[in-house]
Design an enzyme around this catalytic site. Structure first.
Site, mmCIF file in Angstrom:
data_model
loop_
_atom_site.group_PDB
_atom_site.id
_atom_site.type_symbol
_atom_site.label_atom_id
_atom_site.label_comp_id
_atom_site.label_asym_id
_atom_site.label_seq_id
_atom_site.Cartn_x
_atom_site.Cartn_y
_atom_site.Cartn_z
ATOM 1 N N ASP A 12 0.828 -1.224 0.000
ATOM 2 C CA ASP A 12 0.000 0.000 0.000
ATOM 3 C C ASP A 12 0.855 1.264 0.000
ATOM 4 O O ASP A 12 0.505 2.270 0.630
ATOM 5 C CB ASP A 12 -0.953 0.014 1.210
ATOM 6 C CG ASP A 12 -2.026 -1.057 1.111
ATOM 7 O OD1 ASP A 12 -2.418 -1.387 -0.024
ATOM 8 O OD2 ASP A 12 -2.457 -1.563 2.166
ATOM 9 N N ALA A 13 1.962 1.209 -0.710
ATOM 10 C CA ALA A 13 2.854 2.372 -0.796
ATOM 11 C C ALA A 13 2.626 3.167 -2.077
ATOM 12 O O ALA A 13 3.310 4.150 -2.326
ATOM 13 C CB ALA A 13 4.311 1.916 -0.722
ATOM 14 N N GLY A 14 1.664 2.733 -2.883
ATOM 15 C CA GLY A 14 1.357 3.456 -4.118
ATOM 16 C C GLY A 14 2.153 2.992 -5.321
ATOM 17 O O GLY A 14 2.414 3.792 -6.230
ATOM 18 N N THR A 16 1.320 1.091 -7.858
ATOM 19 C CA THR A 16 0.599 1.185 -9.127
ATOM 20 C C THR A 16 0.461 2.631 -9.565
ATOM 21 O O THR A 16 0.650 2.952 -10.748
ATOM 22 C CB THR A 16 -0.789 0.533 -9.013
ATOM 23 O OG1 THR A 16 -0.614 -0.856 -8.675
ATOM 24 C CG2 THR A 16 -1.547 0.631 -10.323
ATOM 25 N N LYS A 44 3.054 -6.944 -14.563
ATOM 26 C CA LYS A 44 2.791 -7.154 -13.134
ATOM 27 C C LYS A 44 2.729 -8.663 -12.945
ATOM 28 O O LYS A 44 1.681 -9.285 -13.203
ATOM 29 C CB LYS A 44 1.482 -6.482 -12.706
ATOM 30 C CG LYS A 44 1.223 -6.547 -11.199
ATOM 31 C CD LYS A 44 -0.029 -5.785 -10.820
ATOM 32 C CE LYS A 44 -0.313 -5.891 -9.320
ATOM 33 N NZ LYS A 44 0.716 -5.224 -8.500
ATOM 34 N N ASP A 61 -5.205 -3.106 -10.386
ATOM 35 C CA ASP A 61 -3.903 -2.487 -10.661
ATOM 36 C C ASP A 61 -3.433 -2.805 -12.080
ATOM 37 O O ASP A 61 -2.920 -1.930 -12.796
ATOM 38 C CB ASP A 61 -2.859 -2.971 -9.652
ATOM 39 C CG ASP A 61 -3.145 -2.495 -8.239
ATOM 40 O OD1 ASP A 61 -3.984 -1.584 -8.081
ATOM 41 O OD2 ASP A 61 -2.548 -3.033 -7.293
ATOM 42 N N GLU A 123 6.055 -3.999 -12.271
ATOM 43 C CA GLU A 123 5.581 -3.592 -10.942
ATOM 44 C C GLU A 123 5.562 -4.798 -10.008
ATOM 45 O O GLU A 123 4.928 -5.812 -10.291
ATOM 46 C CB GLU A 123 4.176 -2.994 -11.018
ATOM 47 C CG GLU A 123 3.681 -2.514 -9.664
ATOM 48 C CD GLU A 123 2.191 -2.215 -9.633
ATOM 49 O OE1 GLU A 123 1.558 -2.471 -8.588
ATOM 50 O OE2 GLU A 123 1.659 -1.749 -10.656
ATOM 51 N N GLY A 126 3.701 -6.180 -2.920
ATOM 52 C CA GLY A 126 4.201 -6.079 -1.554
ATOM 53 C C GLY A 126 5.526 -5.337 -1.509
ATOM 54 O O GLY A 126 5.743 -4.375 -2.245
ATOM 55 N N CYS A 203 3.682 10.300 -0.993
ATOM 56 C CA CYS A 203 2.774 10.575 0.122
ATOM 57 C C CYS A 203 1.425 9.954 -0.220
ATOM 58 O O CYS A 203 0.561 10.593 -0.832
ATOM 59 C CB CYS A 203 2.646 12.076 0.345
ATOM 60 S SG CYS A 203 4.229 12.889 0.645
#
EC number: 6.3.3.3
Length: 263
Positions: A12-14, A16, A44, A61, A123, A126, A203
């Site tokens: 969940d760090a962005g 994609t 992916k 994604d 990509e 995790g 962010c």
């Protein structure tokens, strides 16, 4: 032709969002040798968390990547290994009595690479050490009287990156703990013998990190690679109350990327 692997300090760090922004930036970049806009392929290798559409598992994604890559790829070409449940992929595979192998991932990757795109962007899923599951290795040195010489060991998605020697782009999820996560991830990538070429400060949350600028400044000192972009959170609605589309968000982010670091 260049190939990059996008990884992150955690899930969940962005990845994609950043990958789509990178692809969009590349597709707007002129190839000096052809004087045409770059061709970009997306890959992916693995996803978990899909919707069944017309008998095909579709990962959101992968769908987004397909909308920005410009080599005419199908979603299954971009994301060949997909599981319906939104859980760790190797656990999803085990529930179906399947195994994810480096050989299968590399075979799928070679099909994408055969497109001969200017840029192939892979990509990850995790973080850097995403497990693919256990493999059995026969031990010849530590046999015991029980006769059990089969030792379970793990393969990781990073093993695929090592096998293909991809250059790595690191996304740092800007939140508490990111300094430690970023440095440990970078050190592990380089310990694996790979070239981590740049990092991006992302962010991903609408709750901005306390002392964000100070943390980014620290990362610029700690990480011995260039920062190629900083992405601030973009709300779905702007200050005037107008909806901001995903494409608009990607376009804004792409404009912030310094591609000279990569090309």
């Amino acid at each position: 032709m260049k190939q990059f692997f996008v990884t992150a300090t955690d899930t969940d760090a962005g990845k994609t969002f950043v990958s789509c922004a990178l692809i969009h930036a590349f597709t707007q970049h002129i190839n000096a040798s052809t004087n045409e806009k770059m061709k970009v392929a997306a890959f992916k290798p693995i996803s978990a968390g899909c919707e069944l559409v017309d008998g095909q598992l579709v990962n959101e994604d992968a769908k987004l990547l397909s909308e920005f890559a410009n080599c005419g790829q199908s979603i299954s070409h971009i994301n060949p290994i997909a599981f319906e449940q939104p859980i760790a992929p190797h656990i999803a595979a085990k529930k179906q009595n399947k195994q994810i192998t480096i050989e299968d991932i590399n075979h799928n990757y070679q099909q994408v690479k055969s497109l001969n795109a200017d840029i192939t962007l892979v990509e990850g899923a995790g973080g850097w050490r995403l497990p693919l599951g256990e493999i059995i290795v026969l031990s010849h040195n530590n046999a015991d009287k029980s006769g059990d010489n089969n030792k379970p060991t793990y393969q990781f998605l990073s093993d695929f990156v090592k096998a293909t020697n991809l250059e790595v782009i690191l996304i740092v999820n800007m939140k508490l703990g990111c300094l430690n996560h970023a440095l440990l991830t970078y050190e592990t990538i380089t310990a694996d013998g790979l070239n981590c070429v740049a990092w991006i400060a992302n962010c991903a949350s609408n709750d901005a990190m306390n002392n964000l600028s100070e943390n980014i400044s620290e990362l610029e000192k700690i990480l011995p690679i260039p920062k190629m972009a900083q992405f601030d959170f973009i709300a779905d609605v702007d200050e005037e109350g107008k909806a901001v589309s995903y494409i608009e968000k990607i376009s804004r982010a792409a404009n912030k990327i310094n591609l000279s670091v990569l090309v």
